[in-house]
Enzyme design. Sequence first.
Site, PDB file in Angstrom:
ATOM      1  N   ILE A 186      50.151 -42.410 -25.199  1.00  0.00           N
ATOM      2  CA  ILE A 186      50.360 -41.114 -24.652  1.00  0.00           C
ATOM      3  C   ILE A 186      49.607 -40.948 -23.220  1.00  0.00           C
ATOM      4  CG2 ILE A 186      49.406 -38.851 -25.253  1.00  0.00           C
ATOM      5  CD1 ILE A 186      52.070 -39.196 -26.129  1.00  0.00           C
ATOM      6  N   HIS A 443      27.378 -18.277 -24.436  1.00  0.00           N
ATOM      7  CA  HIS A 443      28.713 -17.554 -24.043  1.00  0.00           C
ATOM      8  C   HIS A 443      28.522 -17.508 -22.516  1.00  0.00           C
ATOM      9  CE1 HIS A 443      31.696 -14.787 -23.700  1.00  0.00           C
ATOM     10  NE2 HIS A 443      31.113 -14.008 -22.872  1.00  0.00           N
TER      11      HIS A 443
END
Length: 464
Positions: A186, A443
Amino acid sequence: MSDTSFDLVVIGAGPGGYVAAIRAAQLGLKVACVERENLGGICLNWGCIPTKALLRSAEIYHQMHRAKEFGLSVEGASFDLDAIVKRSRGVAAQMNGGIKGLFKKNKVTAIMGEAKIAAKGKVVVKTEKGEETLTAKNIIVATGARARELPGLEADGDLVWTYRHALVPSRMPKKLLVIGSGAIGIEFASFYNTLGADTTVVEVMDRVLPVEDKDISAFAKKQFEKQGMKILQKTTVKKLDRAKGKVTAHFEAGGKVTTEEFDTVISAVGIVGNVEGIGLEEMGVKIDRTHVVTDEYCRTGVEGIFAIGDIAGAPWLAHKASHEGVMVAELIAGQKPHPIKPNSIAGCTYCHPQVASVGLTEDKAKEAGYEIKVGKFPFIGNGKAVAMGEAEGLVKTIFDAKTGELLGAHMVGAEVTEMIQGYVIGRTLETTEEELMNTVFPHPTMSEMMHESVLAAYGRALHI
Ligand SMILES: Cc1cc2nc3c(=O)[nH]c(=O)nc-3n(C[C@H](O)[C@H](O)[C@H](O)COP(=O)(O)OP(=O)(O)OC[C@H]3O[C@@H](n4cnc5c(N)ncnc54)[C@H](O)[C@@H]3O)c2cc1C
């Protein structure tokens, strides 16, 4: 060589062998490491590292085509395959040189030549200058593996390639067939497809990346198809008819045979261990289907002979080889290392999108009799992923419903190969769902999706 007596002789200088040699030397052992081809083995020279260099070029090329989305403009984006390959070979050479330096620093004697165990504690090495005999109480066999060749599908270097040919291509394939959709197949399919080859991947199992969780395989397949790849599942290549400049592949699926022409075929149907000619069987070392049989400490059952890395058991990954190298070096030096837990070793595939996982898939967890809780979180719900323009992906976590143990984590999407280590640490520390839920994730980061997936398993996800 003046001194030929060592505490440890390591055969093979791949990520298993060279790391074992360095760790043993750090612990005060007198160590020789014998290598017949390149320091750094397949990983640094013909595997992990040069493929990632190629894939990085493909990734940048892909992003150049997306420039407009980001308010940028790139006129006439193009590529030079020779220059891409030259960069990849340069990266491999740099890594190979690094091992030379590390051996020198740690006083590991590097011997370039072909090694064979001649008797207990005795290794004969064929070098350019002739034969040398080394003695050592302990021997680590780390001779690695090579591409598996199936009858009729053998590589010829011209029309049919192994990974070695695909890393230094003689031409840019126009119509490419990749046989096998494991990590190696892949990754090459992804590289050549991104550069514009009309790429078909054929897989005998019922899904691409067959060792991955079925949701991840399905997600990845959709993405590959969106990128123009053709994926043939539950399909066998029965034979390849080779003619000048073309190969006719005969496919069989559900009893039906079809044919199609390609100009290049990459065969990526697995690996076989380099077990031959090293004196293993003569010494009584057990071999099962080209791999050495070992216990959890990489002991072969023959005193003083250990086997690590690709020549031993799965998973056949560089980080597993290195970790075994450290463990065996410490064992030989008289320490008490922990055995390796194969289920806590992550697998990463650097196709586009990337895939990374650790532990049990949903099916395997069910087969093992666990009552499970499953959490899923899509990339589209994460601000950083959207800001990065990488909103296609999925994080899936699997917990033991009774104990809260993280049984498995599976990811597909941008940067997941860098993120999976968070879950690996969780598994090593035997973390439960509660500790993961109580962890504060920074975050905005894509790692917040790892938190959300855990929350989702318990019906507490915040952003979906
Ligand atoms: C295309 C490709 C991409 C890959 N990508 C990744 C990846 O992204 N991540 C990952 O974890 N793994 C990857 N792998 C797998 C990884 O390369 C192997 O798991 C790793 O190299 C195994 O390390 P090893 O030390 O066991 O063996 P090897 O790296 O194979 O090294 C063995 C060494 O032993 C030498 N040797 C053999 N016989 C003798 C002898 N008789 N005397 C002296 N020397 C001998 C060989 O020349 C070789 O250098 C990839 C493999 C390939 C082919």
